[in-house]
Motif scaffolding. Structure first.
Motif, PDB file in Angstrom:
ATOM      1  N   THR A   9       7.390 -21.644  43.242  1.00 16.01           N
ATOM      2  CA  THR A   9       8.244 -20.448  43.269  1.00 16.01           C
ATOM      3  C   THR A   9       7.501 -19.271  43.882  1.00 16.01           C
ATOM      4  O   THR A   9       8.041 -18.546  44.733  1.00 16.01           O
ATOM      5  CB  THR A   9       8.678 -20.094  41.831  1.00 16.01           C
ATOM      6  N   GLY A  13       8.571 -17.594  47.303  1.00 14.96           N
ATOM      7  CA  GLY A  13       9.013 -16.205  47.279  1.00 14.96           C
ATOM      8  C   GLY A  13       8.184 -15.336  48.202  1.00 14.96           C
ATOM      9  O   GLY A  13       8.716 -14.605  49.044  1.00 14.96           O
ATOM     10  N   LEU A  16       7.993 -17.069  52.211  1.00 12.98           N
ATOM     11  CA  LEU A  16       9.212 -17.046  53.014  1.00 12.98           C
ATOM     12  C   LEU A  16       9.726 -15.618  53.195  1.00 12.98           C
ATOM     13  O   LEU A  16      10.345 -15.319  54.225  1.00 12.98           O
ATOM     14  CB  LEU A  16      10.280 -17.951  52.396  1.00 12.98           C
ATOM     15  N   THR A  17       9.475 -14.723  52.219  1.00 10.31           N
ATOM     16  CA  THR A  17       9.853 -13.325  52.436  1.00 10.31           C
ATOM     17  C   THR A  17       9.058 -12.746  53.604  1.00 10.31           C
ATOM     18  O   THR A  17       9.614 -12.067  54.475  1.00 10.31           O
ATOM     19  CB  THR A  17       9.599 -12.497  51.166  1.00 10.31           C
ATOM     20  N   LEU A  20      10.428 -14.214  56.778  1.00  9.49           N
ATOM     21  CA  LEU A  20      11.720 -13.623  57.135  1.00  9.49           C
ATOM     22  C   LEU A  20      11.524 -12.244  57.745  1.00  9.49           C
ATOM     23  O   LEU A  20      12.129 -11.902  58.767  1.00  9.49           O
ATOM     24  CB  LEU A  20      12.607 -13.532  55.895  1.00  9.49           C
ATOM     25  N   THR A  38       6.821 -20.571  58.735  1.00 14.42           N
ATOM     26  CA  THR A  38       7.819 -21.156  57.840  1.00 14.42           C
ATOM     27  C   THR A  38       7.431 -22.561  57.399  1.00 14.42           C
ATOM     28  O   THR A  38       7.465 -22.892  56.218  1.00 14.42           O
ATOM     29  CB  THR A  38       9.175 -21.247  58.559  1.00 14.42           C
ATOM     30  N   ALA A  42       6.845 -23.752  53.621  1.00 10.21           N
ATOM     31  CA  ALA A  42       7.867 -24.572  52.958  1.00 10.21           C
ATOM     32  C   ALA A  42       7.350 -25.973  52.649  1.00 10.21           C
ATOM     33  O   ALA A  42       7.688 -26.538  51.606  1.00 10.21           O
ATOM     34  CB  ALA A  42       9.117 -24.637  53.823  1.00 10.21           C
TER      35      ALA A  42
ATOM     36  N   VAL C   8      15.283 -17.449  43.091  1.00 13.99           N
ATOM     37  CA  VAL C   8      14.476 -16.990  44.228  1.00 13.99           C
ATOM     38  C   VAL C   8      15.010 -17.576  45.530  1.00 13.99           C
ATOM     39  O   VAL C   8      15.202 -16.858  46.523  1.00 13.99           O
ATOM     40  CB  VAL C   8      12.996 -17.381  44.015  1.00 13.99           C
ATOM     41  N   LEU C  12      16.741 -15.837  48.868  1.00 14.29           N
ATOM     42  CA  LEU C  12      16.205 -16.039  50.222  1.00 14.29           C
ATOM     43  C   LEU C  12      17.305 -16.499  51.176  1.00 14.29           C
ATOM     44  O   LEU C  12      17.364 -16.057  52.329  1.00 14.29           O
ATOM     45  CB  LEU C  12      15.084 -17.070  50.185  1.00 14.29           C
ATOM     46  N   ALA C  15      19.371 -13.533  52.093  1.00 16.82           N
ATOM     47  CA  ALA C  15      18.654 -12.624  52.992  1.00 16.82           C
ATOM     48  C   ALA C  15      18.556 -13.194  54.406  1.00 16.82           C
ATOM     49  O   ALA C  15      18.803 -12.489  55.392  1.00 16.82           O
ATOM     50  CB  ALA C  15      17.256 -12.350  52.431  1.00 16.82           C
ATOM     51  N   THR C  16      18.211 -14.501  54.534  1.00 15.21           N
ATOM     52  CA  THR C  16      18.080 -15.077  55.878  1.00 15.21           C
ATOM     53  C   THR C  16      19.429 -15.122  56.585  1.00 15.21           C
ATOM     54  O   THR C  16      19.504 -14.877  57.787  1.00 15.21           O
ATOM     55  CB  THR C  16      17.503 -16.496  55.839  1.00 15.21           C
ATOM     56  N   VAL C  39      15.125 -22.843  54.645  1.00 17.75           N
ATOM     57  CA  VAL C  39      15.417 -22.267  53.328  1.00 17.75           C
ATOM     58  C   VAL C  39      16.561 -23.027  52.657  1.00 17.75           C
ATOM     59  O   VAL C  39      16.512 -23.317  51.457  1.00 17.75           O
ATOM     60  CB  VAL C  39      15.745 -20.767  53.466  1.00 17.75           C
TER      61      VAL C  39
END
Lengths: 150, 246, 88
Positions: A9, A13, A16-17, A20, A38, A42, C8, C12, C15-16, C39
Motif C-alpha cells: 500500500t 500510494g 504511483l502518486t 502520476l 510506473t 507496480a 488507495v 489512484l 486521479a489517473t 493502476v
C-alpha cells in the motif's frame, strides 16, 4: 492486513502518486521517465500483494508486467524519438533507486518463499524487471537517436 | 438542434441515470462480502469437472457461448481493420529505411523475445489451472514478436512474419472452436457441452475436458488476430505513403 | 483497515483517469493512459480478480500504446506530406 500488504500500500500510494504527477505535467522527457517508473513501482507491489494474499499464482501478474512494462516504454521511446532528441532526460539516480527497491522486494519475497520452483519464477521476474528497467532508461537517453521515419 | 435544447436533453438523461444509479446503489450487497450464490454454484460445478481455475471454467464451459460471441467480435473487428487499412489506389509503398538502434536495446529485444514467447505459451497452457488463458497469453505472444520492430527495424519483423499464414491461422482458430462445439452435437449432447472428453486428474494440464482445447483455440485465434491487426497499423504508419499532389 | 489498499488504489484510478482526460495532446495522453492501465490492473488484483488484471496488463501495457502511437505517427506523417505537396 499484514506487513506485506501494508508495504505494498505504501509503495503503491507513494510511487504511483509520484509517477502520476510526473506523467501529467512538465516536458516530454520527464513524462517518459515517470512512465518508466510506473513499471518499477507496480511490479514489486504486485509481488508484495501476491505474498500478502498467500496466492503464489498472482506472481504471474508481476511476471507479465516485468516483461511488457519495459516494452511499453520502448514503444514510446521509439515512436517519440524525434521529439526526445531535443531534450535528453537524465535520471540515473531515480533508475538505480527503483532497481534497488525492486531487488530488495524480490529478495524479501524469495526469502519468505524458500527454495522451490516458485522461487525460480520470482528470480526470473526480478531479473526481467531490473534488466528491463535499465534498458528502458538507456533507450530514453538516446537509444533510438539514429532512428528516422521507421 | 440548438445548444440549449441539447443541454436540456443531456440534463434529462443525466438526471435519469443518476436516479437509477442511486436506486441501484441502495439495493447493493455490502462491500467485500464473502458469500455469493452464483459464486458458490460456479465453484462447485467447476470442481465437479476438475477445472482448477473457476474463471476459465465459466469462460470455456458454463458460458462457452459467450466466449464464442467475444471471439467473433475480435474476428470481425480484425477483418474490418484489414479492409479499412488496405493499400488504396492512390497510395504507394515506400520501403522503410534501416534503423540503427543502440546495442543494449537491440540485445535486450533479442533476449526477451524468446522469453516473452515462452511466457505467452505458458499463460495459454495454464489457463485452466492459474490466472490467465488464451486471450491473455495470445496477446503476450503477439506483442513479443513486435520486439523485433522495436529492437531492430520493420524489415526484420516482416521477414519472420508471413502475414498470410497468420490470417489463415486466425480463421483456423475460429474454426477449431466451432468444431469442438459441433463435436458435442455429433456425440449426442449439445453445442459446446463439456461432456465429450474425460475430465482428467484435478490440477493437471489435461484436466477439465474440452476446456484446454477451447482455451488453445482462443489462444491461436487471439495471437494471429493481434499480429494481423498490428501488421495493418504498422503498414500504414511505416510503409504506405500517399501519392504526392493527390 | 484491511480495505486501506483498495481505497488507495481506487483514489489512484480516479486521479489517473482525470489526468488522462485533462491531457490534450494525443501522444502525451497515451503516456497517462498506459499509467492508468497499470493502476487498473492493480485495482483488479486487490479486488481478487487476477484473470481480469492479466487481460488489462496484457492489453494496456504495450499493445494499446503501440496502436495509439502508430495512429498518431500516421496522422502526423500525412499532415507533413500534404504540407510538402502544397508547397511544391
Amino acid at each position: 492486513m499484514n506487513a506485506w500488504i501494508l508495504a505494498a500500500t505504501i509503495l503503491l500510494g507513494a510511487g504511483l502518486t509520484a509517477a502520476l504527477w510526473g506523467v501529467a505535467s512538465g516536458p516530454l522527457s520527464r513524462r517518459m521517465v515517470a512512465q518508466n517508473l510506473t513499471t518499477a513501482v507496480a511490479c514489486p507491489s504486485l509481488l508484495l500483494l501476491a505474498q500478502g494474499y498467500h496466492r503464489p499464482s498472482y506472481v504471474d501478474l508481476a511476471l507479465l508486467l516485468a516483461l511488457l512494462g519495459p516494452v511499453g516504454t520502448l514503444v514510446f521511446a521509439r515512436l517519440l524519438a524525434d521529439e526526445l532528441a531535443v531534450a535528453t532526460p537524465a535520471a540515473w539516480g531515480l533508475t538505480w533507486t527503483a532497481a534497488g527497491v525492486s531487488a530488495a522486494v524480490v529478495v524479501a519475497v524469495c526469502a519468505a518463499t524458500g527454495p522451490s520452483r516458485a522461487m525460480v519464477k520470482l528470480l526470473v521476474t526480478g531479473v526481467l524487471l531490473i534488466g528491463g528497467n535499465l534498458v528502458a532508461s538507456r533507450a530514453l537517453q538516446g537509444g533510438f537517436r539514429q532512428v528516422r521515419g521507421g | 438542434m440548438s445548444r440549449r435544447l441539447r443541454l436540456a436533453v443531456l440534463a434529462v438523461g443525466g438526471t435519469g441515470l443518476a436516479a437509477l444509479l442511486v436506486l441501484a446503489c441502495l439495493d447493493l450487497p455490502s462491500f467485500g462480502g464473502r458469500w455469493h450464490p452464483y459464486g458458490e454454484a460456479a465453484v462447485r460445478a467447476s470442481l465437479d469437472r476438475h477445472t482448477a481455475n473457476t474463471v476459465a471454467f465459466v469462460n470455456f464451459d458454463l458460458r462457452a457461448h459467450d466466449t464464442l460471441g467475444e471471439m467473433s467480435i475480435l474476428f470481425a473487428a480484425v477483418v474490418g481493420c484489414v479492409v479499412l487499412l488496405r493499400q488504396a489506389r492512390d497510395e504507394h509503398r515506400e520501403p522503410p529505411q534501416p534503423s540503427d538502434v543502440a546495442p543494449p536495446v537491440r540485445r535486450y529485444a533479442l533476449l526477451v523475445l524468446p522469453v516473452a514467447l515462452v511466457v505467452g505459451l505458458y499463460v495459454v497452457a495454464h489457463g485452466q489451472l492459474s490466472p490467465g488463458g488464451g486471450f491473455q497469453g495470445g496477446v503476450v505472444a503477439a506483442t513479443a514478436l513486435h520486439l523485433l520492430y522495436l529492437g531492430a527495424d520493420y524489415r526484420a519483423l516482416e521477414r519472420v512474419r508471413p502475414i498470410g499464414t497468420y490470417e489463415v491461422t486466425d480463421a483456423l482458430g475460429t474454426c477449431a472452436y466451432l468444431v469442438v462445439g459441433l463435436a458435442g452435437v455429433l456425440a449426442g449432447t449439445a453445442f459446446l457441452a463439456n461432456t465429450l472428453l474425460p475430465y482428467g486428474t484435478f490440477n493437471t494440464l489435461s484436466s477439465g475436458g474440452t476446456v484446454p482445447l477451447l482455451n488453445a483455440a482462443i489462444g491461436m485465434e487471439v495471437t494471429s488476430a493481434v499480429v494481423v491487426l498490428l501488421a495493418r497499423f504498422l503498414d500504414q504508419a511505416v510503409e504506405i505513403e500517399e501519392e504526392q499532389g493527390s | 483497515m484491511a480495505d486501506a489498499v483498495i481505497v488507495v488504489v481506487l483514489l489512484l484510478v480516479a486521479a489517473t483517469a482525470t489526468a488522462a482526460v485533462a491531457t490534450r495532446d494525443p501522444s502525451r495522453q497515451a503516456l497517462v493512459l498506459s499509467l492508468q492501465g497499470v493502476v487498473l490492473a492493480v485495482l483488479f488484483t486487490v479486488l481478487q480478480a487476477p484473470d481480469v488484471a492479466l487481460s488489462q496488463l496484457a492489453v494496456g501495457s504495450a499493445l494499446t500504446p503501440l496502436l495509439i502511437m502508430l495512429s498518431v505517427r500516421k496522422v502526423r506523417r500525412r499532415a507533413r506530406t500534404t504540407d510538402e505537396g502544397g508547397d511544391g
